[in-house]
Design a protein around this motif. Structure first.
Motif, PDB file in Angstrom:
ATOM      1  N   UNK A   1       0.809  -1.246  -0.091  1.00  0.00           N
ATOM      2  CA  UNK A   1      -0.151  -0.005   0.033  1.00  0.00           C
ATOM      3  C   UNK A   1       0.939   1.227  -0.052  1.00  0.00           C
ATOM      4  N   UNK A   2       0.854   1.970  -1.058  1.00  0.00           N
ATOM      5  CA  UNK A   2       1.661   3.436  -1.139  1.00  0.00           C
ATOM      6  C   UNK A   2       0.688   4.443  -0.231  1.00  0.00           C
ATOM      7  N   UNK A   3       1.284   5.394  -0.027  1.00  0.00           N
ATOM      8  CA  UNK A   3       0.659   6.492   1.032  1.00  0.00           C
ATOM      9  C   UNK A   3      -0.939   6.722   0.638  1.00  0.00           C
ATOM     10  N   UNK A   4      -1.048   7.156  -0.862  1.00  0.00           N
ATOM     11  CA  UNK A   4      -2.316   7.426  -1.102  1.00  0.00           C
ATOM     12  C   UNK A   4      -3.236   6.345  -0.728  1.00  0.00           C
ATOM     13  N   UNK A   5      -2.776   5.078  -0.933  1.00  0.00           N
ATOM     14  CA  UNK A   5      -3.794   4.036  -0.698  1.00  0.00           C
ATOM     15  C   UNK A   5      -4.160   3.959   0.641  1.00  0.00           C
ATOM     16  N   UNK A   6      -3.240   4.192   1.607  1.00  0.00           N
ATOM     17  CA  UNK A   6      -3.501   4.378   3.121  1.00  0.00           C
ATOM     18  C   UNK A   6      -4.259   5.276   3.240  1.00  0.00           C
ATOM     19  N   UNK A   7      -4.192   6.559   3.010  1.00  0.00           N
ATOM     20  CA  UNK A   7      -4.916   7.755   3.293  1.00  0.00           C
ATOM     21  C   UNK A   7      -6.366   7.429   2.800  1.00  0.00           C
ATOM     22  N   UNK A   8      -6.811   6.974   1.585  1.00  0.00           N
ATOM     23  CA  UNK A   8      -7.776   6.806   0.979  1.00  0.00           C
ATOM     24  C   UNK A   8      -8.701   5.755   1.836  1.00  0.00           C
ATOM     25  N   UNK A   9      -7.795   4.589   2.494  1.00  0.00           N
ATOM     26  CA  UNK A   9      -8.421   3.680   3.452  1.00  0.00           C
ATOM     27  C   UNK A   9      -9.129   4.354   4.693  1.00  0.00           C
ATOM     28  N   UNK A  10      -8.285   5.145   5.028  1.00  0.00           N
ATOM     29  CA  UNK A  10      -8.595   6.121   6.454  1.00  0.00           C
ATOM     30  C   UNK A  10      -9.752   6.687   6.170  1.00  0.00           C
TER      31      UNK A  10
END
Length: 289
Positions: A38-47
């Protein structure tokens, strides 16, 4: 079903969201070519997604899994390497690589509603950090769990180390953290951080939602959503309180002080008692907690 939501779910690029059964959110990490790192963008969209889930009254339980042969193999190391290069040049990242609620928006999430993991394959690094903080863990027979960070000169700092210590004890947590060795699904079940192990999918081409581990996770989710949504939220809060920081008596006191009145005044408590007296199935309303 989307039209009935108070607010539509956030748009996702790196994960796929569906609502296969009433009141259930189904999330698939969808970067199979890189084993769902998971790249950073993927993590923030999951948050953002799980924050939305907690505030959407019609949803009561979530299930997460991974596309392809991995659940999640952690952070995008290419992105991490680029971040290190920027730091060496004296530049700062516009935001931390990991959001405040932890890796994938889940590894440090407290949240309000339960999330079930359907671990279909490798749960390494950040994937293991996610697993360590979810509410129920189901695993396919071939699933493997590992914290290989020490092999890469880094440390599992997204919340799993103290949580695993509470769940499986110091010696086993030390084994995972210090050796980086992968733990099989059967070992994980014996150690107590997997609820149940189920058969592997018969074909890699099988649709994600038809995998035995996902089907079983959805069965558990269905059992949960058939219960009072108020009771589920408050029962989860009681377990989380004891697990995170409080003594048994303190947790009991805080649970009652925080949630007792809201439960007593809620429609679902009255409905549950009335349904029992009238010998019928209860008709729950969406939680207002």
């Amino acid at each position: 079903m989307t039209a009935s939501f108070k607010k539509p779910p956030p748009s996702l690029i790196y994960s796929v969201v569906s609502f296969p059964l009433p009141h259930i959110l189904f999330v698939v990490f969808n970067r199979p070519k890189v084993l769902n790192c998971l790249c950073s963008d993927a993590q923030y969209e999951l948050e953002e997604l799980f924050a939305w889930y907690d505030t959407e009254p019609s949803l009561r339980c979530a299930v997460v899994t991974g596309a392809g042969r991995a659940f999640c193999t952690g952070a995008d190391l290419k992105e991490w390497d680029q971040s290190n290069e920027r730091k060496e040049r004296g530049e700062r990242d516009p935001r931390p690589l990991i959001p405040p609620s932890g890796f994938g928006g889940l590894s440090r999430r407290h949240g309000k509603k339960p999330v079930i993991a359907a671990v279909n394959g490798l749960a390494f690094g950040g994937g293991m950090e996610i697993v360590a903080n979810l509410d129920l863990i189901l695993a396919a027979k071939s699933a493997k769990f590992a914290l290989p960070e020490a092999k890469r000169g880094v440390v599992a700092m997204a919340g799993s180390l103290p949580r695993l210590t509470r769940t499986i004890g110091r010696p086993r947590a030390m084994q995972m953290a210090l050796t980086g060795r992968a733990v099989t699904a059967d070992e994980a079940e014996k150690w107590g951080f997997v609820n149940i192990v189920v058969d592997d999918a018969t074909s890699v081409e099988l649709d994600v939602i038809d995998r035995p581990v996902v089907k079983k996770a959805l069965e558990y989710a269905t059992e949960i959503v058939q219960n009072s949504p108020d009771s589920v939220i408050i029962s989860r809060a009681g377990v989380m309180s004891a697990w995170e920081d409080a003594s048994a008596e303190n947790s009991s006191r805080l649970l009652h002080e925080t949630w007792g009145q809201a439960l007593d005044e809620g429609e679902n408590l009255r409905e549950g008692v009335m349904a029992f007296v009238q010998k019928r199935e209860p008709h729950w309303v969406n939680s207002k907690l």
